[in-house]
Design a protein around this motif. Structure first.
Motif, PDB file in Angstrom:
ATOM      1  N   ASP A  17      42.672  41.835  31.205  1.00  0.00           N
ATOM      2  CA  ASP A  17      41.375  42.572  30.002  1.00  0.00           C
ATOM      3  C   ASP A  17      41.001  42.965  30.882  1.00  0.00           C
ATOM      4  OD1 ASP A  17      42.824  41.152  28.160  1.00  0.00           O
ATOM      5  OD2 ASP A  17      41.307  38.992  29.166  1.00  0.00           O
ATOM      6  N   ALA A  18      40.362  43.409  32.254  1.00  0.00           N
ATOM      7  CA  ALA A  18      39.331  44.341  32.696  1.00  0.00           C
ATOM      8  C   ALA A  18      39.795  45.552  32.364  1.00  0.00           C
ATOM      9  CB  ALA A  18      39.139  43.345  34.449  1.00  0.00           C
ATOM     10  N   LEU A  19      40.957  46.148  32.338  1.00  0.00           N
ATOM     11  CA  LEU A  19      41.939  46.812  32.852  1.00  0.00           C
ATOM     12  C   LEU A  19      41.485  47.636  31.784  1.00  0.00           C
ATOM     13  CD1 LEU A  19      44.770  46.409  35.604  1.00  0.00           C
ATOM     14  CD2 LEU A  19      42.367  48.117  35.438  1.00  0.00           C
ATOM     15  N   LEU A  39      48.926  33.295  35.528  1.00  0.00           N
ATOM     16  CA  LEU A  39      48.857  33.725  34.423  1.00  0.00           C
ATOM     17  C   LEU A  39      47.729  34.366  33.837  1.00  0.00           C
ATOM     18  CD1 LEU A  39      50.769  34.947  32.035  1.00  0.00           C
ATOM     19  CD2 LEU A  39      51.161  32.428  31.607  1.00  0.00           C
ATOM     20  N   GLU A  40      47.039  33.228  34.238  1.00  0.00           N
ATOM     21  CA  GLU A  40      45.579  33.322  33.689  1.00  0.00           C
ATOM     22  C   GLU A  40      44.635  34.188  34.137  1.00  0.00           C
ATOM     23  OE1 GLU A  40      43.661  29.698  34.028  1.00  0.00           O
ATOM     24  OE2 GLU A  40      44.500  28.948  32.214  1.00  0.00           O
ATOM     25  N   LEU A  41      45.065  34.882  35.582  1.00  0.00           N
ATOM     26  CA  LEU A  41      44.743  35.952  36.179  1.00  0.00           C
ATOM     27  C   LEU A  41      44.773  37.141  35.950  1.00  0.00           C
ATOM     28  CD1 LEU A  41      42.314  36.622  38.587  1.00  0.00           C
ATOM     29  CD2 LEU A  41      44.391  35.999  40.094  1.00  0.00           C
ATOM     30  N   ARG A  42      46.363  36.909  35.669  1.00  0.00           N
ATOM     31  CA  ARG A  42      47.095  38.605  34.845  1.00  0.00           C
ATOM     32  C   ARG A  42      46.404  38.424  34.476  1.00  0.00           C
ATOM     33  NH1 ARG A  42      52.853  38.807  33.283  1.00  0.00           N
ATOM     34  NH2 ARG A  42      52.768  41.194  32.313  1.00  0.00           N
ATOM     35  N   TRP A  43      46.471  37.708  32.947  1.00  0.00           N
ATOM     36  CA  TRP A  43      45.675  38.008  31.603  1.00  0.00           C
ATOM     37  C   TRP A  43      44.422  38.611  31.647  1.00  0.00           C
ATOM     38  CZ3 TRP A  43      46.923  32.148  29.164  1.00  0.00           C
ATOM     39  CH2 TRP A  43      48.691  32.922  28.872  1.00  0.00           C
ATOM     40  N   VAL A  59      39.337  41.475  41.673  1.00  0.00           N
ATOM     41  CA  VAL A  59      40.979  40.034  41.467  1.00  0.00           C
ATOM     42  C   VAL A  59      40.947  39.731  42.545  1.00  0.00           C
ATOM     43  CG1 VAL A  59      42.995  39.706  40.824  1.00  0.00           C
ATOM     44  CG2 VAL A  59      41.936  41.164  38.915  1.00  0.00           C
ATOM     45  N   GLN A  60      41.542  40.418  44.200  1.00  0.00           N
ATOM     46  CA  GLN A  60      41.634  40.570  44.945  1.00  0.00           C
ATOM     47  C   GLN A  60      41.088  39.133  46.195  1.00  0.00           C
ATOM     48  OE1 GLN A  60      43.682  43.610  47.789  1.00  0.00           O
ATOM     49  NE2 GLN A  60      44.461  41.797  49.500  1.00  0.00           N
TER      50      GLN A  60
END
Length: 188
Positions: free
Chosen positions: A185-187, A177-181, A93-94
């Protein structure tokens, strides 16, 4: 007329005597001790009449959850490495373009605005020190230049707060927020 003396609670007295009625309404709790008496004679009479209440030990803190032990892979001629999928997700993500765009948008707003506000504040302080005569000149009635610039400091603080909130709401919040979702989901 003598003033009543106040003191801090002595041994056996509770510090939270003002909260005692709420605590007494809970079932299973002992009745709270009476509030402390503030005159010396009444205090000594009260101390003789009421034995000190034992202080109950604090409940044991809940044990912190123990993290699961992850498998360790030992490579020859290398340090042991721990395999952790959540670490890899956060690193991905980073490194993503979406995260970099959010971070760049934040920095593009915050750094210049912070620098401008700091410069504006230091200009006000330097004007106070370097030109006190100019700062004392009257603008309208009892308001002088120093008062006017000081009030403008407050106004600019509120303006910058509003601009930051608007900038975050319009440019970064939805993408974050989209990146958080996606991360959540990936976790899973």
């Amino acid at each position: 007329m003598p003033q009543p003396q106040t003191s801090s609670p002595g041994q056996g007295q509770r510090f939270d005597w003002w909260a005692a009625p709420a605590a007494a309404s809970q079932p299973g709790r002992p009745a709270p001790p009476p509030p402390p008496v503030h005159t010396p004679a009444a205090r000594s009479a009260h101390a003789d009449a009421v034995p000190p209440q034992p202080v109950a030990p604090a409940p044991a803190a809940a044990a912190a959850p123990v993290a699961p032990v992850l498998p360790v892979t030992v490579l020859p001629d290398a340090a042991p490495a721990v395999v952790d999928s959540s670490t890899e997700v956060y690193r991905a993500v980073q490194a993503s373009e979406a995260f970099q765009a959010i971070k760049l948008g934040y920095r593009a707003f915050v750094f210049p605005v912070s620098g401008a506000f700091l410069g504006w504040y230091l200009l006000y302080v330097a004007a106070q020190a370097a030109a006190p005569g100019v700062m004392r000149s009257q603008v309208a009635g009892p308001v002088n230049v120093a008062w006017l610039l000081g009030l403008l400091q407050f106004a600019s603080t509120f303006l910058l707060t509003w601009l930051y909130a608007r900038n975050a709401r319009t440019k970064r919040d939805r993408a974050a927020l989209e990146l958080r979702w996606d991360t959540q989901d990936a976790l899973r």
